[in-house]
Design a protein around this motif. Structure first.
Motif, PDB file in Angstrom:
ATOM      1  N   SER A   1       0.816  -1.225   0.000  1.00  0.00           N
ATOM      2  CA  SER A   1       0.000   0.000   0.000  1.00  0.00           C
ATOM      3  C   SER A   1       0.847   1.271   0.000  1.00  0.00           C
ATOM      4  CB  SER A   1      -0.966   0.004   1.184  1.00  0.00           C
ATOM      5  OG  SER A   1      -0.271   0.143   2.410  1.00  0.00           O
ATOM      6  N   LYS A   2       2.122   1.156   0.330  1.00  0.00           N
ATOM      7  CA  LYS A   2       3.013   2.315   0.264  1.00  0.00           C
ATOM      8  C   LYS A   2       3.188   2.810  -1.169  1.00  0.00           C
ATOM      9  CE  LYS A   2       6.464   2.778   3.191  1.00  0.00           C
ATOM     10  NZ  LYS A   2       7.690   2.547   3.975  1.00  0.00           N
ATOM     11  N   THR A   3       2.870   1.946  -2.137  1.00  0.00           N
ATOM     12  CA  THR A   3       3.004   2.339  -3.545  1.00  0.00           C
ATOM     13  C   THR A   3       1.764   3.063  -4.074  1.00  0.00           C
ATOM     14  OG1 THR A   3       2.111   0.261  -4.441  1.00  0.00           O
ATOM     15  CG2 THR A   3       4.475   0.313  -3.951  1.00  0.00           C
ATOM     16  N   PHE A   4       0.690   3.093  -3.285  1.00  0.00           N
ATOM     17  CA  PHE A   4      -0.528   3.785  -3.724  1.00  0.00           C
ATOM     18  C   PHE A   4      -0.254   5.291  -3.810  1.00  0.00           C
ATOM     19  CE2 PHE A   4      -3.723   0.514  -1.756  1.00  0.00           C
ATOM     20  CZ  PHE A   4      -3.201  -0.484  -2.558  1.00  0.00           C
ATOM     21  N   PRO A   5      -0.964   5.992  -4.678  1.00  0.00           N
ATOM     22  CA  PRO A   5      -0.750   7.444  -4.796  1.00  0.00           C
ATOM     23  C   PRO A   5      -1.109   8.185  -3.502  1.00  0.00           C
ATOM     24  CG  PRO A   5      -2.412   6.660  -6.379  1.00  0.00           C
ATOM     25  CD  PRO A   5      -1.979   5.491  -5.581  1.00  0.00           C
ATOM     26  N   ASN A   6      -0.482   9.318  -3.303  1.00  0.00           N
ATOM     27  CA  ASN A   6      -0.729  10.136  -2.111  1.00  0.00           C
ATOM     28  C   ASN A   6      -2.195  10.516  -1.961  1.00  0.00           C
ATOM     29  OD1 ASN A   6       1.919  10.057  -1.278  1.00  0.00           O
ATOM     30  ND2 ASN A   6       2.472  11.961  -2.318  1.00  0.00           N
ATOM     31  N   GLU A   7      -2.890  10.674  -3.071  1.00  0.00           N
ATOM     32  CA  GLU A   7      -4.304  11.052  -3.002  1.00  0.00           C
ATOM     33  C   GLU A   7      -5.167   9.968  -2.345  1.00  0.00           C
ATOM     34  OE1 GLU A   7      -5.536   9.806  -7.536  1.00  0.00           O
ATOM     35  OE2 GLU A   7      -4.111  11.427  -7.169  1.00  0.00           O
TER      36      GLU A   7
ATOM     37  N   THR B   1      -4.149   8.349   0.430  1.00  0.00           N
ATOM     38  CA  THR B   1      -3.691   8.204   1.810  1.00  0.00           C
ATOM     39  C   THR B   1      -4.837   8.049   2.804  1.00  0.00           C
ATOM     40  OG1 THR B   1      -1.674   9.436   1.354  1.00  0.00           O
ATOM     41  CG2 THR B   1      -2.347   9.294   3.660  1.00  0.00           C
ATOM     42  N   PHE B   2      -5.867   8.867   2.675  1.00  0.00           N
ATOM     43  CA  PHE B   2      -6.965   8.836   3.637  1.00  0.00           C
ATOM     44  C   PHE B   2      -8.158   8.040   3.135  1.00  0.00           C
ATOM     45  CE2 PHE B   2      -4.569  12.756   4.391  1.00  0.00           C
ATOM     46  CZ  PHE B   2      -4.099  12.455   5.661  1.00  0.00           C
ATOM     47  N   ASN B   3      -7.972   7.340   2.056  1.00  0.00           N
ATOM     48  CA  ASN B   3      -9.053   6.528   1.498  1.00  0.00           C
ATOM     49  C   ASN B   3      -8.590   5.069   1.430  1.00  0.00           C
ATOM     50  OD1 ASN B   3     -11.510   5.870   0.331  1.00  0.00           O
ATOM     51  ND2 ASN B   3     -10.877   6.451  -1.721  1.00  0.00           N
ATOM     52  N   LEU B   4      -8.222   4.617   0.263  1.00  0.00           N
ATOM     53  CA  LEU B   4      -7.918   3.203   0.061  1.00  0.00           C
ATOM     54  C   LEU B   4      -6.710   2.731   0.876  1.00  0.00           C
ATOM     55  CD1 LEU B   4      -8.958   0.740  -1.471  1.00  0.00           C
ATOM     56  CD2 LEU B   4      -7.418   1.345  -3.335  1.00  0.00           C
ATOM     57  N   THR B   5      -5.668   3.539   0.950  1.00  0.00           N
ATOM     58  CA  THR B   5      -4.476   3.154   1.718  1.00  0.00           C
ATOM     59  C   THR B   5      -4.835   2.929   3.178  1.00  0.00           C
ATOM     60  OG1 THR B   5      -3.087   4.454   0.219  1.00  0.00           O
ATOM     61  CG2 THR B   5      -2.115   3.817   2.330  1.00  0.00           C
TER      62      THR B   5
ATOM     63  N   GLN C   1      -7.802   2.396   4.442  1.00  0.00           N
ATOM     64  CA  GLN C   1      -8.802   1.335   4.575  1.00  0.00           C
ATOM     65  C   GLN C   1      -8.168  -0.054   4.551  1.00  0.00           C
ATOM     66  OE1 GLN C   1     -12.024   2.184   5.107  1.00  0.00           O
ATOM     67  NE2 GLN C   1     -12.496   0.058   5.503  1.00  0.00           N
ATOM     68  N   ILE C   2      -7.291  -0.295   3.595  1.00  0.00           N
ATOM     69  CA  ILE C   2      -6.686  -1.627   3.499  1.00  0.00           C
ATOM     70  C   ILE C   2      -5.756  -1.888   4.679  1.00  0.00           C
ATOM     71  CG2 ILE C   2      -4.675  -1.071   2.029  1.00  0.00           C
ATOM     72  CD1 ILE C   2      -5.370  -3.693   0.461  1.00  0.00           C
ATOM     73  N   ARG C   3      -5.079  -0.863   5.165  1.00  0.00           N
ATOM     74  CA  ARG C   3      -4.195  -1.037   6.317  1.00  0.00           C
ATOM     75  C   ARG C   3      -4.996  -1.325   7.586  1.00  0.00           C
ATOM     76  NH1 ARG C   3       0.324   3.762   5.445  1.00  0.00           N
ATOM     77  NH2 ARG C   3       1.344   2.788   3.636  1.00  0.00           N
ATOM     78  N   ARG C   4      -6.085  -0.620   7.785  1.00  0.00           N
ATOM     79  CA  ARG C   4      -6.923  -0.876   8.957  1.00  0.00           C
ATOM     80  C   ARG C   4      -7.538  -2.262   8.898  1.00  0.00           C
ATOM     81  NH1 ARG C   4     -11.154   2.447   8.832  1.00  0.00           N
ATOM     82  NH2 ARG C   4     -10.548   3.471   6.916  1.00  0.00           N
ATOM     83  N   ALA C   5      -7.961  -2.674   7.710  1.00  0.00           N
ATOM     84  CA  ALA C   5      -8.567  -4.000   7.553  1.00  0.00           C
ATOM     85  C   ALA C   5      -7.555  -5.104   7.838  1.00  0.00           C
ATOM     86  CB  ALA C   5      -9.152  -4.153   6.151  1.00  0.00           C
TER      87      ALA C   5
END
Length: 117
Positions: free
Chosen positions: A25-31, A33-37, A39-43
């Protein structure tokens, strides 16, 4: 000394899987950060957290309930993987690798949960 959950293969596997998802998830775009990144980390963190929480001072019935939460978190991870693939944040190979690990972890938790009857 150690906690009961530290000896559980499902907890150990969920900890390893959590770190793999975190790195991916560190490779996901900065935009994201508060959405998909986020969410997947919390899950993915929720899987190990629910296993550990359910194993301490709980009846087998309660532990089964917490393992159910862990399984639900895995389905959330898989949905996030699909979102990441559809948005071209990960390629098919990375998707397949993490999808397969999700499926294996889910089935391992389900098998363990069945033994707690």
């Amino acid at each position: 000394m150690s906690f009961k959950f530290e000896k559980l293969i499902i907890w150990q596997d969920s900890m390893t899987f959590g770190e793999e998802i975190y790195l991916m998830s560190k490779t996901f775009p900065n935009e994201e950060t508060f959405n998909l990144t986020s969410q997947i980390r919390r899950a993915v963190d929720s899987v190990a957290l629910n296993i550990s929480e359910g194993s301490i001072l709980q009846s087998n019935k309660e532990f089964r309930r917490f393992l159910g939460y862990a399984i639900r978190s895995i389905s959330e991870i898989v949905t996030c993987l699909y979102k990441a693939k559809y948005r071209n944040y990960i390629n098919e190979e990375i998707f397949d690798e993490h999808y397969d690990k999700s499926y294996k972890l889910m089935n391992t938790i389900i098998a363990f949960r069945k033994k707690l009857l």
